[in-house]
Design a protein around this motif. Sequence first.
Motif, PDB file in Angstrom:
ATOM      1  N   ALA A  11       0.836  -1.208   0.000  1.00 38.65           N
ATOM      2  CA  ALA A  11       0.000   0.000   0.000  1.00 38.65           C
ATOM      3  C   ALA A  11       0.866   1.252   0.000  1.00 38.65           C
ATOM      4  O   ALA A  11       0.573   2.227  -0.715  1.00 38.65           O
ATOM      5  CB  ALA A  11      -0.933  -0.010   1.211  1.00 38.65           C
ATOM      6  N   THR A  12       1.950   1.241   0.760  1.00 39.05           N
ATOM      7  CA  THR A  12       2.865   2.389   0.799  1.00 39.05           C
ATOM      8  C   THR A  12       3.518   2.599  -0.559  1.00 39.05           C
ATOM      9  O   THR A  12       3.619   3.732  -1.049  1.00 39.05           O
ATOM     10  CB  THR A  12       3.946   2.181   1.880  1.00 39.05           C
ATOM     11  N   ILE A  13       3.946   1.536  -1.182  1.00 37.69           N
ATOM     12  CA  ILE A  13       4.573   1.637  -2.503  1.00 37.69           C
ATOM     13  C   ILE A  13       3.575   2.179  -3.528  1.00 37.69           C
ATOM     14  O   ILE A  13       3.900   3.058  -4.332  1.00 37.69           O
ATOM     15  CB  ILE A  13       5.146   0.277  -2.937  1.00 37.69           C
ATOM     16  N   ALA A  14       2.354   1.673  -3.492  1.00 38.78           N
ATOM     17  CA  ALA A  14       1.327   2.152  -4.421  1.00 38.78           C
ATOM     18  C   ALA A  14       1.035   3.635  -4.185  1.00 38.78           C
ATOM     19  O   ALA A  14       0.879   4.410  -5.148  1.00 38.78           O
ATOM     20  CB  ALA A  14       0.055   1.327  -4.268  1.00 38.78           C
ATOM     21  N   ASP A  15       0.972   4.043  -2.926  1.00 39.04           N
ATOM     22  CA  ASP A  15       0.730   5.453  -2.597  1.00 39.04           C
ATOM     23  C   ASP A  15       1.875   6.330  -3.097  1.00 39.04           C
ATOM     24  O   ASP A  15       1.649   7.393  -3.687  1.00 39.04           O
ATOM     25  CB  ASP A  15       0.556   5.601  -1.083  1.00 39.04           C
ATOM     26  N   LEU A  16       3.109   5.898  -2.867  1.00 38.29           N
ATOM     27  CA  LEU A  16       4.262   6.680  -3.328  1.00 38.29           C
ATOM     28  C   LEU A  16       4.319   6.754  -4.849  1.00 38.29           C
ATOM     29  O   LEU A  16       4.663   7.797  -5.421  1.00 38.29           O
ATOM     30  CB  LEU A  16       5.554   6.086  -2.772  1.00 38.29           C
ATOM     31  N   LYS A  17       3.970   5.670  -5.524  1.00 37.17           N
ATOM     32  CA  LYS A  17       3.944   5.691  -6.994  1.00 37.17           C
ATOM     33  C   LYS A  17       2.875   6.651  -7.494  1.00 37.17           C
ATOM     34  O   LYS A  17       3.087   7.369  -8.482  1.00 37.17           O
ATOM     35  CB  LYS A  17       3.697   4.285  -7.538  1.00 37.17           C
ATOM     36  N   ALA A  18       1.725   6.656  -6.819  1.00 40.55           N
ATOM     37  CA  ALA A  18       0.657   7.574  -7.224  1.00 40.55           C
ATOM     38  C   ALA A  18       1.094   9.027  -7.020  1.00 40.55           C
ATOM     39  O   ALA A  18       0.845   9.891  -7.876  1.00 40.55           O
ATOM     40  CB  ALA A  18      -0.608   7.281  -6.434  1.00 40.55           C
ATOM     41  N   LYS A  19       1.751   9.319  -5.901  1.00 39.39           N
ATOM     42  CA  LYS A  19       2.229  10.678  -5.649  1.00 39.39           C
ATOM     43  C   LYS A  19       3.304  11.072  -6.659  1.00 39.39           C
ATOM     44  O   LYS A  19       3.344  12.215  -7.137  1.00 39.39           O
ATOM     45  CB  LYS A  19       2.774  10.790  -4.230  1.00 39.39           C
ATOM     46  N   LEU A  20       4.171  10.146  -6.992  1.00 39.54           N
ATOM     47  CA  LEU A  20       5.221  10.420  -7.977  1.00 39.54           C
ATOM     48  C   LEU A  20       4.593  10.705  -9.347  1.00 39.54           C
ATOM     49  O   LEU A  20       5.007  11.632 -10.048  1.00 39.54           O
ATOM     50  CB  LEU A  20       6.176   9.237  -8.062  1.00 39.54           C
ATOM     51  N   ALA A  21       3.614   9.915  -9.715  1.00 44.89           N
ATOM     52  CA  ALA A  21       2.946  10.126 -10.993  1.00 44.89           C
ATOM     53  C   ALA A  21       2.217  11.467 -11.005  1.00 44.89           C
ATOM     54  O   ALA A  21       2.201  12.173 -12.013  1.00 44.89           O
ATOM     55  CB  ALA A  21       1.958   8.992 -11.269  1.00 44.89           C
ATOM     56  N   ALA A  22       1.616  11.853  -9.892  1.00 47.97           N
ATOM     57  CA  ALA A  22       0.912  13.152  -9.805  1.00 47.97           C
ATOM     58  C   ALA A  22       1.905  14.302  -9.924  1.00 47.97           C
ATOM     59  O   ALA A  22       1.592  15.318 -10.561  1.00 47.97           O
ATOM     60  CB  ALA A  22       0.130  13.238  -8.504  1.00 47.97           C
ATOM     61  N   ASN A  23       3.067  14.160  -9.332  1.00 46.89           N
ATOM     62  CA  ASN A  23       4.092  15.219  -9.427  1.00 46.89           C
ATOM     63  C   ASN A  23       4.673  15.314 -10.826  1.00 46.89           C
ATOM     64  O   ASN A  23       5.062  16.392 -11.274  1.00 46.89           O
ATOM     65  CB  ASN A  23       5.218  14.973  -8.419  1.00 46.89           C
ATOM     66  N   GLU A  24       4.761  14.209 -11.533  1.00 46.18           N
ATOM     67  CA  GLU A  24       5.299  14.225 -12.892  1.00 46.18           C
ATOM     68  C   GLU A  24       4.320  14.866 -13.864  1.00 46.18           C
ATOM     69  O   GLU A  24       4.717  15.412 -14.887  1.00 46.18           O
ATOM     70  CB  GLU A  24       5.647  12.809 -13.352  1.00 46.18           C
ATOM     71  N   LEU A  25       3.023  14.808 -13.585  1.00 45.08           N
ATOM     72  CA  LEU A  25       2.033  15.386 -14.472  1.00 45.08           C
ATOM     73  C   LEU A  25       1.999  16.902 -14.362  1.00 45.08           C
ATOM     74  O   LEU A  25       1.482  17.580 -15.238  1.00 45.08           O
ATOM     75  CB  LEU A  25       0.651  14.791 -14.172  1.00 45.08           C
ATOM     76  N   ARG A  26       2.489  17.473 -13.315  1.00 42.14           N
ATOM     77  CA  ARG A  26       2.451  18.926 -13.129  1.00 42.14           C
ATOM     78  C   ARG A  26       3.423  19.621 -13.988  1.00 42.14           C
ATOM     79  O   ARG A  26       4.372  19.384 -14.489  1.00 42.14           O
ATOM     80  CB  ARG A  26       2.723  19.283 -11.669  1.00 42.14           C
TER      81      ARG A  26
END
Length: 100
Positions: free
Chosen positions: A85-100
């Motif tokens: 769950a932590t890895i999935a959350d961090l990947k989601a945050k990383l993907a959100a930061n890359e889209l900005r």
Amino acid sequence: MEWFIAALVVVALGVVAVAGSGKLGGMSREPDRDVYRQNPWPDDQPVTAADVSDVKFGITLRGYAMDQVDDVLDRLAGELAERDATIADLKAKLAANELR
């Protein structure tokens, strides 16, 4: 000579019967009770690969103490689910930061 061989066979069968019944100090009828409840790892620290490699379980008549093995597997499953769950959350945050 025949009576000697017959007597020897009877004695041998008697020894086998006594040994089979456990009266010569063979295996005990009751399992060893070295299966005291233990917590192999502190609850407040994550489990490491070295911890898993070093874990030992009590031995019972039919193998390992099942309740100890179940406890360890439950703990590992919980920690793996938390890490996933932590890895999935961090990947989601990383993907959100890359889209900005």
